[in-house]
Design a protein around this motif. Structure first.
Motif, PDB file in Angstrom:
ATOM      1  N   UNK A 155      -2.159  18.109  -5.100  1.00 42.97           N
ATOM      2  CA  UNK A 155      -3.192  18.344  -4.082  1.00 42.97           C
ATOM      3  C   UNK A 155      -4.401  17.460  -4.342  1.00 42.97           C
ATOM      4  N   UNK A 156      -4.748  17.262  -5.584  1.00 42.62           N
ATOM      5  CA  UNK A 156      -5.930  16.457  -5.913  1.00 42.62           C
ATOM      6  C   UNK A 156      -5.777  15.030  -5.394  1.00 42.62           C
ATOM      7  N   UNK A 157      -4.643  14.427  -5.656  1.00 42.01           N
ATOM      8  CA  UNK A 157      -4.452  13.045  -5.185  1.00 42.01           C
ATOM      9  C   UNK A 157      -4.374  12.977  -3.660  1.00 42.01           C
ATOM     10  N   UNK A 158      -3.731  13.972  -3.075  1.00 43.06           N
ATOM     11  CA  UNK A 158      -3.529  13.951  -1.626  1.00 43.06           C
ATOM     12  C   UNK A 158      -4.853  14.152  -0.885  1.00 43.06           C
ATOM     13  N   UNK A 159      -5.649  15.108  -1.320  1.00 42.64           N
ATOM     14  CA  UNK A 159      -6.927  15.352  -0.645  1.00 42.64           C
ATOM     15  C   UNK A 159      -7.894  14.199  -0.900  1.00 42.64           C
ATOM     16  N   UNK A 160      -7.866  13.639  -2.105  1.00 38.36           N
ATOM     17  CA  UNK A 160      -8.742  12.498  -2.385  1.00 38.36           C
ATOM     18  C   UNK A 160      -8.464  11.344  -1.434  1.00 38.36           C
ATOM     19  N   UNK A 161      -7.184  11.073  -1.170  1.00 36.90           N
ATOM     20  CA  UNK A 161      -6.852   9.989  -0.238  1.00 36.90           C
ATOM     21  C   UNK A 161      -7.281  10.341   1.184  1.00 36.90           C
ATOM     22  N   UNK A 162      -7.149  11.605   1.541  1.00 40.75           N
ATOM     23  CA  UNK A 162      -7.590  12.032   2.864  1.00 40.75           C
ATOM     24  C   UNK A 162      -9.094  11.821   3.031  1.00 40.75           C
ATOM     25  N   UNK A 163      -9.860  12.124   1.983  1.00 41.66           N
ATOM     26  CA  UNK A 163     -11.309  11.922   2.055  1.00 41.66           C
ATOM     27  C   UNK A 163     -11.631  10.438   2.175  1.00 41.66           C
ATOM     28  N   UNK A 164     -10.921   9.590   1.415  1.00 42.46           N
ATOM     29  CA  UNK A 164     -11.129   8.145   1.554  1.00 42.46           C
ATOM     30  C   UNK A 164     -10.916   7.696   2.997  1.00 42.46           C
ATOM     31  N   UNK A 191     -10.875   9.525   5.801  1.00 47.81           N
ATOM     32  CA  UNK A 191     -11.803  10.125   6.753  1.00 47.81           C
ATOM     33  C   UNK A 191     -13.179   9.492   6.680  1.00 47.81           C
ATOM     34  N   UNK A 192     -13.656   9.213   5.467  1.00 47.59           N
ATOM     35  CA  UNK A 192     -14.968   8.586   5.338  1.00 47.59           C
ATOM     36  C   UNK A 192     -14.960   7.169   5.898  1.00 47.59           C
ATOM     37  N   UNK A 193     -13.877   6.424   5.641  1.00 47.27           N
ATOM     38  CA  UNK A 193     -13.818   5.065   6.179  1.00 47.27           C
ATOM     39  C   UNK A 193     -13.789   5.083   7.698  1.00 47.27           C
ATOM     40  N   UNK A 194     -13.036   6.020   8.277  1.00 46.43           N
ATOM     41  CA  UNK A 194     -12.993   6.133   9.733  1.00 46.43           C
ATOM     42  C   UNK A 194     -14.358   6.513  10.296  1.00 46.43           C
ATOM     43  N   UNK A 195     -15.139   7.271   9.508  1.00 44.03           N
ATOM     44  CA  UNK A 195     -16.434   7.759   9.992  1.00 44.03           C
ATOM     45  C   UNK A 195     -17.533   6.709   9.889  1.00 44.03           C
ATOM     46  N   UNK A 196     -17.571   5.972   8.765  1.00 42.30           N
ATOM     47  CA  UNK A 196     -18.702   5.053   8.578  1.00 42.30           C
ATOM     48  C   UNK A 196     -18.306   3.598   8.347  1.00 42.30           C
ATOM     49  N   UNK A 197     -17.019   3.301   8.282  1.00 41.68           N
ATOM     50  CA  UNK A 197     -16.567   1.917   8.193  1.00 41.68           C
ATOM     51  C   UNK A 197     -16.528   1.327   6.803  1.00 41.68           C
TER      52      UNK A 197
END
Length: 461
Positions: free
Chosen positions: A304-313, A315-321
């Motif tokens: 879960x740690x690796x999977x959620x960390x990648x999701x945050x990467x 999502x943040x890139x999609x949000x702020x570029x």
């Protein structure tokens, strides 16, 4: 006959450490997260009256608050010439203004004629005109005019120059100090500057700023956020996905301390075999944080740690570029809380930055102001977003009534379920003693050590 076990001042949780969790990270971990500094600070108790006594409060006001660097605002709150705001501490009021495109100044917020506050709220002005008699000052503090100059011929420009406080800046924050002889701000910031060198504090803006007056001493409020051992009892819903008793604590200098709790990892107090990777993710998603959106079922063979960390990467890139692919799981997920003495907490990592500030509510020993900021990174494309204004919660509003806080509101409400009762309990203490753990309360110990140092030094002057 029984014997007392030998005292180990450096005892730690006997299990997986935070550094062990970092060893499993999918990316290279920043050097600052590998740093450890946990000195033994003694095992002494602290008098309960240090939280409840007016005499102690007055000593802090005179000898500590009037001599320390304290965060007053963010640069983006006063972006234009003439932008100003008011910062209050104890019974002092400070007027902070951008007096020129590249200059921020701070004045005692007092008309030099009859003492009225020059400003009572944030805004933009081309000059500061007292609402009582019309005495007027330039943005740079120079005296401009009064309605009847013929009657004030005995006062020259020097006598009417607005007295200034020292101003410093770091990471996009504005700091002020009442003491002309205080150390330089960067000497106090010290290790924070290196730790945050890649976390872009200047390149962030205020997404939200929420505050509330709470019925406890300012130290009771601040110290509730200096340890994680309260989490299993106060926040049991996060035990499946935030560590606690194996959190790491550090004191890097007289002024800078840190604690770290791993995200997407269960508390060591839980039966790990009974908690699936999917349970970890599901419980994290239930906390309503925007950076966790659109997380699907965890694939087989991945934590879960690796999977959620990648999701945050993603999502943040999609949000702020910005590109976060080289950032560690720890920077995406972990609660990395730094404190700068006496009342400023800024979270490290690449996700949206949380900032806490605590201060006395005027001269009331039993009341404090707590503020929570979120700083989001400025997008790659488009103009810099404006700073969100302060939202002041009323006495009857809960933190969770501020929807912008998301899942943090529930956590803060749980903390508030303790703090008023801590203040009440301290007043009824039978032995006038507060006991601290040697490791898990190390940051609190350092907090009291520094307060006492300022008081002792002030009394010796």
């Amino acid at each position: 006959m029984t014997t007392t076990p030998e005292f180990d001042p450096h005892a730690r949780f006997n299990g997986e450490s935070y550094q062990d969790i970092l060893d499993r990270d999918s990316r290279e971990v920043p050097e600052c997260l590998r740093a450890e500094k946990a000195p033994y600070l003694g095992s002494d108790s602290v008098p309960a009256t240090h939280y409840t006594g007016q005499e102690r409060f007055d000593l802090e006001a005179e000898h500590m608050w009037m001599r320390v660097w304290q965060m007053a605002c963010r640069m983006e709150e006063i972006p234009n010439v003439g932008d100003h705001l008011v910062y209050d501490i104890i019974d002092k009021s400070v007027l902070i203004v951008r007096s020129a495109p590249d200059r921020v100044q701070a004045y005692y917020n007092t008309c030099l004629h009859r003492g009225r506050k020059l400003a009572t709220q944030a805004g933009n002005k081309s000059e500061f005109r007292c609402a009582f008699h019309g005495f007027t000052w330039e943005l740079n503090g120079g005296f401009k005019s009064c309605p009847t100059p013929w009657d004030y011929q005995h006062l020259d420009a020097k006598a009417l120059q607005l007295p200034e406080l020292r101003v410093g800046s770091w990471g996009g924050f504005v700091f002020i100090n009442f003491d002309e002889n205080a150390s330089e701000l960067m000497d106090v910031i010290g290790p924070l500057d290196w730790h945050f060198k890649d976390w872009h504090l200047e390149d962030r803006f205020i997404q939200y700023h929420v505050a509330k007056v709470i019925p406890c001493n300012w130290k009771v409020a601040a110290e509730a956020f200096m340890e994680s051992q309260h989490a299993p009892t106060t926040h049991p819903q996060i035990m499946t996905h935030v560590t606690d008793v194996n959190s790491q604590y550090d004191v890097f200098s007289d002024y800078v301390s840190r604690q770290i709790s791993a995200g997407a990892e269960p508390s060591p107090l839980m039966d790990r075999d009974s908690i699936s990777e999917q349970r970890i993710i599901d419980d994290m998603m239930s906390r309503r944080y925007k950076i966790y959106k659109d997380v699907d079922d965890v694939p087989a063979g991945i934590t879960a740690r690796r999977y959620v960390a990648q999701s945050v990467r993603d999502n943040l890139q999609a949000h702020n570029g910005h590109n976060y692919e080289k950032c560690s799981d720890a920077e995406m997920l972990d609660s990395i809380l730094y404190n700068l003495f006496p009342n400023f907490s800024v979270w490290g990592g690449m996700k949206p930055t949380r900032v806490y500030r605590w201060r006395p509510n005027g001269c009331d020993v039993d009341s404090a102001m707590m503020e929570v900021y979120q700083l989001d990174r400025v997008p790659v494309d488009g103009p810099r977003p404006q700073a969100s204004p302060l939202r002041m919660l009323s006495e009857n509003e809960r933190w969770s009534d501020a929807e912008e806080l998301g899942g943090l509101g529930v956590i803060a409400d749980q903390d508030m379920g303790n703090l008023p009762y801590v203040q009440q309990g301290l007043k009824t203490s039978g032995n006038n003693q507060v006991q601290f753990a040697n490791y898990q309360d190390m940051r609190i110990r350092q907090h009291h050590i520094m307060i006492q140092r300022y008081i002792d030094e002030g009394l010796a002057l």
